[in-house]
Design a protein around this motif. Sequence first.
Motif, mmCIF file in Angstrom:
data_model
loop_
_atom_site.group_PDB
_atom_site.id
_atom_site.type_symbol
_atom_site.label_atom_id
_atom_site.label_comp_id
_atom_site.label_asym_id
_atom_site.label_seq_id
_atom_site.Cartn_x
_atom_site.Cartn_y
_atom_site.Cartn_z
ATOM 1 N N HIS A 215 -4.388 -0.234 6.426
ATOM 2 C CA HIS A 215 -3.093 0.387 6.759
ATOM 3 C C HIS A 215 -3.194 1.142 8.088
ATOM 4 N N SER B 199 0.810 -1.218 0.000
ATOM 5 C CA SER B 199 0.000 0.000 0.000
ATOM 6 C C SER B 199 0.847 1.273 0.000
ATOM 7 N N ARG B 200 1.959 1.273 0.715
ATOM 8 C CA ARG B 200 2.745 2.501 0.848
ATOM 9 C C ARG B 200 3.219 3.015 -0.526
ATOM 10 N N THR C 109 -0.998 0.048 11.332
ATOM 11 C CA THR C 109 0.101 0.912 11.778
ATOM 12 C C THR C 109 -0.317 1.928 12.834
#
Lengths: 515, 162
Positions: free
Chosen positions: B143, B57-58, B147
């Motif tokens: 995400h 995803s990043r 995180t």
Amino acid sequence: MSRHLPAFLIMTPMLGAFLSPLAVMLGRTARNAVLVLFSLATLVISLGIVSATMGGNVLVYVMGGESYTLTMPSGMAYPVRIMFEIDGFNALMILCVAAATFAGALFSVAYMDRFSGWKRYMSLYFMMATGALGMCATGDLFNFFVFVEVSSIASFGLVAFWRDKPEAIEASFKYMLVSQIAAMLLLIALGALYGKYNALNMAAIASMARGGTLDKIVLALFVIVLAFKCGAFPMHTWMPDAYAEAPAGVTCLLVTVSQASFYGLIRICFSIFPGVGGAVVPWILIVLGCASMFFGVMMAVVQHEIKRLMGYHSISQVGYMLMAMGVGLLAAGGAEGVYGFKAMTGGIFHMVNYSVYKALLFLCAGALYYATGTRDLDRMGGLVRSMPWTAGMFVIAAAAISGLPPFNGFISKWMIYESSFAVHPALTAIAMITSVLTLASFAKVFQAAFLGPAKAALSGVREVPCAMLAGMAALTLFILLLTLFPSWFTSRLFDNAAHALLNHQGYVSAVMGGV
Amino acid sequence: MRPMSVVVTKVCDIFAWFMVVFGALIINNGHNTPGGGFQGGAVVATFLSFLLAAYGSRRVFAWVRENIFGFMACFGPLSFFVFGCLGFPHSFFFNSIAVPEGGQPISDWLPYAGTISLMDLSVGCGVVGALSMIILLMYKSIHMVETGEGMGGERGHDRFER
């Protein structure tokens, strides 16, 4: 131009939904202008449709073609077109939805001003209106299903608009669960009909249905699904939660969305499957109506949270309409035809009344929440001094829903009492007890919120902004018109709507051409 | 979501584009074969899922712009509406390009299926935009949960600013 009115009716809010993100990007003025002007245009179009259907006219509009059938090169004609069929009954429902859309939009201009998320709010609001208008206007069962889904999906998002509140998420999830179960059952019913008749056009099915076993099963599924969607007891559990947690402008429109499901139920019972199931179907409607009336109001009386209380009253009011239509369906064809017709006129009158005064009550509850920041009646008090306009309009709506003379609610309830007495006096007794409890409940709300000493915590409370008052005033004006000119409305609109419902052959021949 | 092995990313580099081409084919042939704007749009939107699964995803969030998908989700329905209006004065959705008044096509370069084909493209555009947005938002929330980035700091329409 006027023959395109049914198309414009759907196109206008749909265009509003598609333009909303652009309007929000252009700024506050453009956003408010799009919200109000598109809903006003929808209301004007709906008035044009009501005018066009007066005197027993039926508007038929075929999307993308001249005829409702598609003729293949082999000569076979399939009834597959998207089609709208609007008579006196659905024209009234369309007017109710459009009026609620306009009032809710005016109210939302100020009510939602301090929140972000306008792109989503406006798009979903207009899509919900499009879905409800489509449900009322369509002449095709599959398109009815599509419009049910359009309005449902939009309302899931709007009920959970304040997504930091767990209650809002829970209400939306509950509503979604119930709606999707109902949608699946509806799809099964449509599949069965298509398998048998090779058509989903309402008039085509009405001309072919003979009341066989499959027709009865399909009718049972329709009754269950649409009773779910219109919030009849015992399938009502989604209603108080969803109505309480949605923003007030949305709740105003949600009332008419559930009325669109009620419209679907009545259309199917009267126009598509008239007489199928004998006296069983009308008695199911009557029993559902009595149970909804009584248990709805009993649950409302004990509530302390204003929007939940009104949500339970919605169940109770739906009960009146179900009972009236059940009596109409039971008696219309028999010796008590005159009472049946009166029950239907009363039921239709009550349907319009309910859409208007319940929408106004939810806007009043929204105004109280806006001004005080609470929905708990125990934390309100003495607000009549600081919010006189809201208090005045609340009194009118409360008197109307409680059936106090001379308000419009009294007239429609009286017609229902008279006609239901001919079937069984117990029905009238239940309806009257419900009305008394409704009055008691709203007297409690008025006393708790507006009377008594002012609470110290609410010393800074002021009347709500003009745009919110304008939204409420539009509905109050509608109530006063219904109160002052009931004979005009009954003779021109409600009798016409009842005749349209009873004229099964007319509904079929408007499309099929004298089958 | 972390990036996957080099084998997966290389396969994604090759095949993700095929999904776009295949989806475009379904959209374009909706009037002749089973398919159309919605189905084709859903296939095209899998492109983003491929990228997210393969690259994580990043990296994908750094590549894509949400606004592009928002624009597609807005432009698609609006153009659909305009093509529907081409049917007037007959009726909304009337195929006035394929079935014109005088029996002659308006222009040779317009598709022979008329507005149906153009509307398929509009729906396809809207569905690609909307589904891609949904996929992006779902990955964003995964995400966020994994995180903790951005949790509790949201200022959306859920704030009652009194």
